[in-house]
Write an enzyme that holds these catalytic residues in place. Sequence first.
Site, mmCIF file in Angstrom:
data_model
loop_
_atom_site.group_PDB
_atom_site.id
_atom_site.type_symbol
_atom_site.label_atom_id
_atom_site.label_comp_id
_atom_site.label_asym_id
_atom_site.label_seq_id
_atom_site.Cartn_x
_atom_site.Cartn_y
_atom_site.Cartn_z
ATOM 1 N N CYS A 12 71.287 13.395 26.351
ATOM 2 C CA CYS A 12 72.737 13.602 26.249
ATOM 3 C C CYS A 12 73.110 13.511 24.769
ATOM 4 O O CYS A 12 72.320 13.029 23.951
ATOM 5 C CB CYS A 12 73.471 12.532 27.051
ATOM 6 S SG CYS A 12 73.195 10.874 26.411
ATOM 7 N N HIS A 40 65.579 4.866 26.872
ATOM 8 C CA HIS A 40 64.656 4.312 27.875
ATOM 9 C C HIS A 40 63.495 5.267 28.102
ATOM 10 O O HIS A 40 63.311 5.794 29.193
ATOM 11 C CB HIS A 40 65.388 4.060 29.203
ATOM 12 C CG HIS A 40 66.507 3.094 29.065
ATOM 13 N ND1 HIS A 40 66.338 1.827 28.557
ATOM 14 C CD2 HIS A 40 67.818 3.203 29.345
ATOM 15 C CE1 HIS A 40 67.488 1.200 28.543
ATOM 16 N NE2 HIS A 40 68.407 2.022 29.000
ATOM 17 N N CYS A 96 77.818 5.661 21.110
ATOM 18 C CA CYS A 96 78.339 6.969 21.536
ATOM 19 C C CYS A 96 79.873 6.926 21.502
ATOM 20 O O CYS A 96 80.472 5.958 21.978
ATOM 21 C CB CYS A 96 77.842 7.259 22.953
ATOM 22 S SG CYS A 96 78.605 8.706 23.666
ATOM 23 N N GLU A 130 75.083 -1.285 28.192
ATOM 24 C CA GLU A 130 76.459 -0.754 28.131
ATOM 25 C C GLU A 130 77.427 -1.679 28.861
ATOM 26 O O GLU A 130 78.553 -1.919 28.405
ATOM 27 C CB GLU A 130 76.507 0.654 28.746
ATOM 28 C CG GLU A 130 77.884 1.294 28.622
ATOM 29 C CD GLU A 130 77.997 2.604 29.381
ATOM 30 O OE1 GLU A 130 77.121 3.482 29.207
ATOM 31 O OE2 GLU A 130 78.952 2.751 30.161
ATOM 32 N N CYS A 202 80.329 9.704 32.701
ATOM 33 C CA CYS A 202 80.214 10.739 31.669
ATOM 34 C C CYS A 202 79.815 12.089 32.287
ATOM 35 O O CYS A 202 78.875 12.151 33.083
ATOM 36 C CB CYS A 202 79.173 10.296 30.655
ATOM 37 S SG CYS A 202 78.862 11.525 29.406
ATOM 38 N N SER A 230 63.993 3.963 33.084
ATOM 39 C CA SER A 230 65.242 4.739 33.135
ATOM 40 C C SER A 230 65.836 4.760 34.541
ATOM 41 O O SER A 230 65.262 5.326 35.464
ATOM 42 C CB SER A 230 64.961 6.170 32.667
ATOM 43 O OG SER A 230 66.051 6.984 32.983
ATOM 44 N N SER A 231 67.024 4.140 34.702
ATOM 45 C CA SER A 231 67.653 4.154 36.034
ATOM 46 C C SER A 231 68.166 5.554 36.344
ATOM 47 O O SER A 231 68.139 6.006 37.489
ATOM 48 C CB SER A 231 68.775 3.113 36.146
ATOM 49 O OG SER A 231 69.475 2.983 34.962
ATOM 50 N N ASN A 232 68.634 6.255 35.301
ATOM 51 C CA ASN A 232 69.072 7.637 35.471
ATOM 52 C C ASN A 232 67.890 8.500 35.936
ATOM 53 O O ASN A 232 68.029 9.370 36.802
ATOM 54 C CB ASN A 232 69.627 8.106 34.113
ATOM 55 C CG ASN A 232 69.763 9.584 33.994
ATOM 56 O OD1 ASN A 232 68.876 10.239 33.479
ATOM 57 N ND2 ASN A 232 70.857 10.096 34.491
ATOM 58 N N SER A 274 67.152 10.555 29.212
ATOM 59 C CA SER A 274 66.416 9.885 28.135
ATOM 60 C C SER A 274 65.059 10.540 27.860
ATOM 61 O O SER A 274 64.253 10.008 27.113
ATOM 62 C CB SER A 274 66.214 8.411 28.501
ATOM 63 O OG SER A 274 65.701 8.308 29.814
HETATM 64 S S1 SF4 Z 1 78.585 8.310 27.426
HETATM 65 FE FE1 SF4 Z 1 76.493 7.684 27.810
HETATM 66 S S2 SF4 Z 1 75.630 9.428 28.945
HETATM 67 FE FE2 SF4 Z 1 77.530 10.163 28.027
HETATM 68 S S3 SF4 Z 1 76.924 11.106 26.101
HETATM 69 FE FE3 SF4 Z 1 77.444 8.973 25.657
HETATM 70 S S4 SF4 Z 1 75.517 7.860 25.806
HETATM 71 FE FE4 SF4 Z 1 75.219 9.813 26.801
#
Ligand code: SF4
Length: 295
Positions: A12, A40, A96, A130, A202, A230-232, A274
């Site tokens: 991302c 991750h 981010c 986060e 997101c 990585s949970s994603n 990731s």
């Molecule tokens: S909010 Fe999280 S998933 Fe979305 S761009 Fe930022 S780091 Fe990536």
Amino acid sequence: MRIEIDPNAGFCFGVVNAIKTAEENLSKGIEINCLGEIVHNEMENNRLKGIGMKTVKHDQLPELAGRSVLIRAHGEPPSTYELAKKYNINLVDATCPVVLKLQERVRKAWERLQPLGGTVIIFGKKGHAEVIGLCGQTNNQAVVVQDLNDLDGIDFSKPVEIFSQTTKEPEHYREIVEEIKRRVAIYNTQPETLLKVNNTICGQVSNRKPHIKAFAQKHDVMIFVSGTNSSNGKMLFEACLEANPNSHLIVNSAELNPEWLSGYQSVGISGATSTPLWLMQEVASAIEAIVKGKG
Ligand code: SF4
């Protein structure tokens, strides 16, 4: 054999930005100590380690006085910024922008709700970086909800505001919100006066699941590349499996099993938010070599 890398896969923009920031500093000869894993994915972490980046833990901050520490895309709670100031650490902040904005919204919600005895709820994974950063905006008074059981201790007779960790699954968030609405309605016939729901998942993540399902259905075999932390990655691999039972999860090309490919016409390669593109390209080349080797 047709080999295709999922055009929607890859980092991302938050992760791309954090890695770019680290690389730019390292190329100028500035040392970079990243606070926690930058992403991750062990393969990408090893690549960055190879060009000089170090990964450090929070309890090492006092030893880094006067040096540079990178804050990764997940962000940090205010206590980290205070510690950095105390030890005269040069913070390179790659939080981010979407997470920064979310932190600010959580902080403002807490300022509104605290005098009313209300609750800020963070729907997210307990202990995730986060989530720790978000809770820090409320002096760690926010309640982290991972599943429905975590709602039991909350006083729904007072105002409640809910936010989601940016990488959570939209369906799961909806399920939690519906249950909260039900509980708030017990105390108020107009629940919207007590409850504010913030849609903070997101878009870079929420779109991935439908895309990956469509991509997985297009191919005979799916190879999903993801780090073990990585949970994603776990969530997206499950989506792959649902759409195509012929899906396999690997960390790198060394884990490819030639038997998975035998007798098929097309293979799709995808990964978590990731998973770096270079790693998926490496897997594509390894598949090509396997196919050619079989003649
Ligand atoms: S909010 Fe999280 S998933 Fe979305 S761009 Fe930022 S780091 Fe990536």
